[in-house]
Structures are given as C-alpha cells and as structure tokens.
Design a protein around this motif. Structure first.
Motif, short mmCIF file in Angstrom:
data_model
loop_
_atom_site.label_atom_id
_atom_site.label_comp_id
_atom_site.label_asym_id
_atom_site.label_seq_id
_atom_site.Cartn_x
_atom_site.Cartn_y
_atom_site.Cartn_z
N LEU A 4 35.68 34.07 47.77
CA LEU A 4 34.25 34.30 47.54
C LEU A 4 33.92 34.23 46.05
CD1 LEU A 4 31.40 35.18 48.46
CD2 LEU A 4 32.21 37.55 48.23
N LEU A 5 34.72 34.88 45.22
CA LEU A 5 34.46 34.86 43.78
C LEU A 5 34.52 33.44 43.23
CD1 LEU A 5 36.48 38.03 42.67
CD2 LEU A 5 34.01 37.83 43.07
N SER A 6 35.53 32.69 43.63
CA SER A 6 35.67 31.31 43.16
C SER A 6 34.51 30.44 43.63
CB SER A 6 36.98 30.70 43.65
OG SER A 6 38.07 31.35 43.06
N LYS A 7 34.15 30.55 44.91
CA LYS A 7 33.06 29.74 45.45
C LYS A 7 31.71 30.13 44.85
CE LYS A 7 35.08 28.25 49.78
NZ LYS A 7 34.96 28.21 51.24
N SER A 8 31.62 31.37 44.36
CA SER A 8 30.37 31.83 43.75
C SER A 8 30.22 31.36 42.31
CB SER A 8 30.31 33.36 43.78
OG SER A 8 30.30 33.81 45.11
N GLY A 9 31.30 30.83 41.74
CA GLY A 9 31.23 30.30 40.39
C GLY A 9 31.93 31.12 39.33
N ILE A 10 32.82 32.01 39.75
CA ILE A 10 33.60 32.80 38.80
C ILE A 10 34.98 32.16 38.65
CG2 ILE A 10 34.66 35.04 38.31
CD1 ILE A 10 32.43 36.32 39.97
N HIS A 11 35.36 31.91 37.41
CA HIS A 11 36.66 31.29 37.11
C HIS A 11 37.33 32.07 35.97
CE1 HIS A 11 35.47 27.93 39.62
NE2 HIS A 11 34.29 28.00 39.02
N GLU A 12 38.62 31.94 35.88
CA GLU A 12 39.40 32.59 34.82
C GLU A 12 39.00 34.05 34.66
OE1 GLU A 12 40.12 30.51 31.16
OE2 GLU A 12 39.60 28.60 32.09
N TYR A 13 39.07 34.80 35.73
CA TYR A 13 38.71 36.21 35.76
C TYR A 13 39.94 37.02 35.37
CZ TYR A 13 36.24 40.34 37.70
OH TYR A 13 35.61 41.54 37.90
N SER A 14 39.87 37.75 34.27
CA SER A 14 40.96 38.60 33.80
C SER A 14 40.45 40.01 33.60
CB SER A 14 41.51 38.11 32.45
OG SER A 14 42.00 36.80 32.54
N ILE A 15 41.30 40.99 33.85
CA ILE A 15 40.97 42.38 33.56
C ILE A 15 42.15 42.97 32.78
CG2 ILE A 15 40.41 44.66 34.49
CD1 ILE A 15 39.37 43.22 37.03
N PHE A 16 41.84 43.60 31.66
CA PHE A 16 42.84 44.23 30.81
C PHE A 16 42.58 45.74 30.80
CE2 PHE A 16 42.16 39.95 29.37
CZ PHE A 16 43.42 39.47 29.06
N LEU A 17 43.65 46.52 30.64
CA LEU A 17 43.54 47.97 30.61
C LEU A 17 43.95 48.52 29.26
CD1 LEU A 17 43.20 50.79 31.93
CD2 LEU A 17 45.58 50.57 32.71
N ASP A 18 43.09 49.34 28.65
CA ASP A 18 43.45 50.13 27.49
C ASP A 18 43.96 51.46 28.05
OD1 ASP A 18 43.60 51.91 25.38
OD2 ASP A 18 41.67 51.35 24.51
N GLU A 19 45.27 51.64 28.06
CA GLU A 19 45.87 52.81 28.71
C GLU A 19 45.51 54.12 28.03
OE1 GLU A 19 50.03 52.17 29.39
OE2 GLU A 19 49.65 50.38 30.59
#
Length: 104
Positions: free
Chosen positions: A32-47
C-alpha cells in the motif's frame, strides 16, 4: 520525487519491539505504501531521547490525505499504539521537519 521528514516518539522500553514489528511489516502495508507513492522510507531511532526520525521520498502528486483513512493504515496504527505516543485516532504524534540543507 520530493523528500519528506518527520519525527515521532517511542515509549520507554519498546526499542526492540518497535524494530521487531517493522522487521515483520505486513506485506499488504508495504505494498500500500509503495503503490501510494512512498519510496525509500527509513526510520532511525535516537536511543537517548527515544525520538524516531523518518525519511521518505514521495512521488509528485502524493496524496497525504488518503492513507490515514485506509483500513490497513488504521489497523497498523492500532497495532503500534501501545509502544508509541499517539493521537486519539491512534495515529502517531508526528512533527514535520523543514529541510534546511540537501547535497546530491
């Protein structure tokens, strides 16, 4: 494509669980995310602060109003609500970030 970045907040003690849930992201959500137009989705955590930093590349014309109403997204938000700071509708509390520098 254009870049989008925002922060979210993780509840204390859920660092490993957050990663686990994303390692096992539902295929239907990923599609769904890809078909909606979201690409190269990254999430980083500041611990230290438990701040999550998200980065996406979005297709031109991406409709950011459509996804929050999709049943799969609502189900994911409910699944994640116990480990993140959320709004009343279970959507993550997200703070948009303004780009101040980019180097290609």
């Amino acid at each position: 494509m254009y870049r989008n970045a925002f922060t979210m907040k993780l509840k204390p003690g859920f660092e490993a669980e957050y990663k686990k849930r994303h390692d096992e992201i539902w295929p239907e959500l990923s599609t769904l995310l890809s078909k909606s137009g979201i690409h190269e989705y990254s999430i980083f955590l500041d611990e230290e602060s438990l701040t999550l930093f998200a980065f996406q590349k979005l297709e031109e014309g991406f409709d950011d109003a459509a996804l929050p109403n999709h049943p799969i997204v609502k189900k994911w938000w409910a699944y994640m609500a116990d480990i993140m700071e959320t709004n009343d509708d279970n959507s993550p509390v997200a703070k948009p970030l303004n780009e101040v520098f980019y180097m290609d």
